[in-house]
Enzyme design. Structure first.
Site, PDB file in Angstrom:
ATOM      1  N   ASP A 114       0.361   5.475  -1.186  1.00  0.00           N
ATOM      2  CA  ASP A 114      -0.575   6.496  -1.648  1.00  0.00           C
ATOM      3  C   ASP A 114       0.090   7.599  -2.469  1.00  0.00           C
ATOM      4  OD1 ASP A 114      -3.436   6.148  -0.630  1.00  0.00           O
ATOM      5  OD2 ASP A 114      -2.300   5.726   1.187  1.00  0.00           O
ATOM      6  N   GLU A 150      -8.743   1.545  -3.200  1.00  0.00           N
ATOM      7  CA  GLU A 150      -8.956   1.632  -1.761  1.00  0.00           C
ATOM      8  C   GLU A 150     -10.361   2.153  -1.463  1.00  0.00           C
ATOM      9  OE1 GLU A 150      -6.668   3.095   2.274  1.00  0.00           O
ATOM     10  OE2 GLU A 150      -6.335   4.208   0.426  1.00  0.00           O
ATOM     11  N   HIS A 178      -9.403  -1.585   6.915  1.00  0.00           N
ATOM     12  CA  HIS A 178     -10.474  -0.586   7.079  1.00  0.00           C
ATOM     13  C   HIS A 178     -11.849  -1.184   7.373  1.00  0.00           C
ATOM     14  CE1 HIS A 178      -8.470   3.248   6.033  1.00  0.00           C
ATOM     15  NE2 HIS A 178      -7.747   2.531   5.203  1.00  0.00           N
ATOM     16  N   HIS A 182     -13.400   1.948   2.834  1.00  0.00           N
ATOM     17  CA  HIS A 182     -12.418   2.842   3.443  1.00  0.00           C
ATOM     18  C   HIS A 182     -13.008   3.195   4.806  1.00  0.00           C
ATOM     19  CE1 HIS A 182      -9.774   6.461   3.909  1.00  0.00           C
ATOM     20  NE2 HIS A 182      -8.912   5.538   3.529  1.00  0.00           N
ATOM     21  N   ASP A 190       2.074   2.067   3.897  1.00  0.00           N
ATOM     22  CA  ASP A 190       1.132   3.195   3.884  1.00  0.00           C
ATOM     23  C   ASP A 190       1.846   4.528   3.696  1.00  0.00           C
ATOM     24  OD1 ASP A 190      -1.369   4.317   3.842  1.00  0.00           O
ATOM     25  OD2 ASP A 190      -1.804   4.022   5.971  1.00  0.00           O
ATOM     26  N   HIS A 227       0.827  -1.211   0.000  1.00  0.00           N
ATOM     27  CA  HIS A 227       0.000   0.000   0.000  1.00  0.00           C
ATOM     28  C   HIS A 227       0.859   1.258   0.000  1.00  0.00           C
ATOM     29  CE1 HIS A 227      -4.083   1.691   0.816  1.00  0.00           C
ATOM     30  NE2 HIS A 227      -3.366   2.723   1.219  1.00  0.00           N
ATOM     31  N   HIS A 236      -2.675  -2.945   4.627  1.00  0.00           N
ATOM     32  CA  HIS A 236      -1.935  -2.010   5.485  1.00  0.00           C
ATOM     33  C   HIS A 236      -2.597  -1.936   6.858  1.00  0.00           C
ATOM     34  CE1 HIS A 236      -5.090   0.304   3.579  1.00  0.00           C
ATOM     35  NE2 HIS A 236      -4.800   1.426   4.209  1.00  0.00           N
TER      36      HIS A 236
END
Length: 455
Positions: free
Chosen positions: A83, A184, A257, A211, A347, A81, A278
């Site tokens: 971003d 995600e 999540h 999420h 992450d 993961h 993550h």
């Protein structure tokens, strides 16, 4: 130089004591000169001993680091993961012409840092915030998929798009970073199986079921924290169909999540291993984004993987954390679920703070060295680096079928909102711009139809 000093500080448990000893020797050196030759000899002897110990500790630290680098050149580090694409949206509106990915320094990630970190494969996240749900989540997700694909194209010497487990090993053998896509948040498909299938065709290989918001068919972690109300009590009937459709496609189900009930529902019905892209261990940090022991054990039974998150708040449940704290999560997941169930899910570029010693993606070898220092075997380290994830991916690929996809839509009342038309729902719409048809008593309806036929 500073990075090397930081590494030294991380690895040398005796360093502070040795340095303090040297300082004390130096402070007393003048006094010893006054006392005579024998005292000076004693000082020099102590100095040599201190320097010898410092050298031994340094060599030991370097040994672990060198072994870590060697293992990372044999087995690809697969990170679950990152971003970075979302940072490209926020900072450059996805205009790759305005940024050099080799040099950008405002982020945890750039090409030089990836190379220094010996990253073998990276899941880039196509993320649309929860605020886009019921609005333009699908469009924004498509744009994020597009920017990832353009990254691969513009920097093809570094990145190689990978859509299969074999694609990862091929990229690694070619000394490129295997570039993969994860979506995600289930809100990105807008409760549409067709959208899910099209995402797969575009190269998406995992989807995080929620999420930090419920979808119309799955509950998120905030339900467990008392910050959201359960909407589906885990997975709704449509949610279960989404999981089975992902199995059919060969798309990995990501449970980061999600609520614990959602986790259990997925683990009970999925025909393939699942992942937490993550997340960390709940027992070490009681945050509802982390994975409880009972779920860790079910992940092991399912042959799945938990990829450890580096966000301080999920590592120590505090603002501050260290590389050693992250290694504690690796140790704990290994203890509860086995070394076959753990991986890396940093992450990076999705969190506001990361642990000391894991400042950016270039620091992965230091964490691997710490695992070796904790007596992880080469087999265990290589499993965590990439072998565990590759096994999961391969089993998901084996579960893929070529039967027709599920084409039953979610019930309209579960997705009805001001931004959604009702086209295609039987007996629920007329031709007036998709507005719901108001059903009337038979007599009134007959009069209404006669009026339109005669006028």
């Amino acid at each position: 130089m500073q990075k090397r000093l930081n590494q030294l500080a991380r690895y040398l448990t005796l360093k502070k004591h040795i340095v303090v000893w040297i300082q004390q020797i130096l402070q007393n050196f003048h006094q010893n000169l006054v006392l005579g030759v024998e005292a000076v000899k004693s000082v020099i002897k102590k100095m040599w001993i201190a320097l010898f110990l410092l050298c031994v500790c340094q060599c030991s630290a370097d040994q672990f680091r060198l072994r870590a680098e060697a293992l990372m050149k044999e087995t690809p580090l697969v990170d679950g993961h990152n971003d970075f694409p979302y940072q490209l949206l926020l900072r450059y509106h996805n205009q790759l012409s305005k940024v050099d990915l080799n040099k950008v320094n405002e982020t945890h990630t750039n090409i030089n840092k990836l190379k220094a970190g010996l990253v073998g494969a990276q899941f880039w996240v196509a993320y649309a915030p929860c605020s886009t749900q019921y609005k333009d989540a699908v469009r924004l997700t498509l744009e994020q998929i597009d920017v990832i694909q353009r990254m691969d194209s513009l920097y093809s010497q570094t990145f190689r798009s990978a859509r299969t487990s074999k694609g990862i090993t091929t990229a690694f053998q070619g000394k490129q970073v295997a570039s993969l896509i994860g979506v995600e948040g289930g809100h990105s498909i807008d409760s549409s199986m067709a959208t899910l299938r099209l995402f797969y065709q575009m190269g998406v290989r995992y989807m995080t079921i929620t999420h930090s918001c419920n979808t119309p068919w799955a509950d998120n972690w905030r339900v467990d924290a008392g910050k959201d109300t359960a909407q589906s009590n885990g997975l709704s009937e449509f949610g279960k169909k989404v999981i089975l459709e992902m199995n059919r496609l060969g798309m990995i189900v990501d449970l980061a999540h999600t609520s614990v009930k959602t986790m259990n529902d997925v683990l009970d019905i999925s025909k393939a291993p699942v992942m937490f892209s993550h997340s960390s261990a709940y027992t070490l940090c009681n945050h509802n984004r982390n994975v409880p022991d009972a779920i860790l054990k079910k992940v092991r039974q399912k042959n799945g993987i938990v990829m450890v998150n580096f966000f301080n708040d999920f590592v120590t449940c505090k603002v501050k954390a260290t590389l050693s704290d992250v290694a504690d999560h690796f140790d704990y997941i290994k203890k509860v679920a086995g070394y076959q169930s753990v991986g890396f899910g940093g992450d990076y570029d999705g969190v506001p703070r990361v642990p000391t010693g894991l400042d950016d993606v270039s620091f992965y070898p230091d964490l691997v060295a710490e695992l070796l220092r904790r007596k992880w075997t080469d087999i265990e380290v290589k499993a965590a680096l990439g072998d565990n994830f590759l096994r999961v991916f391969q089993e998901v690929e084996k579960a893929k079928t070529f039967t027709p996809g599920d084409d039953e839509p979610i019930p309209y009342d579960q997705v009805k909102n001001s931004c959604r038309t009702s086209f295609g729902y039987e007996d629920q719409t007329d031709t007036n711009n998709g507005n719901p048809l108001v059903f009337m008593p038979a007599v009134v309806t007959s009069v209404y139809l006669a009026h339109h036929l005669l006028v």
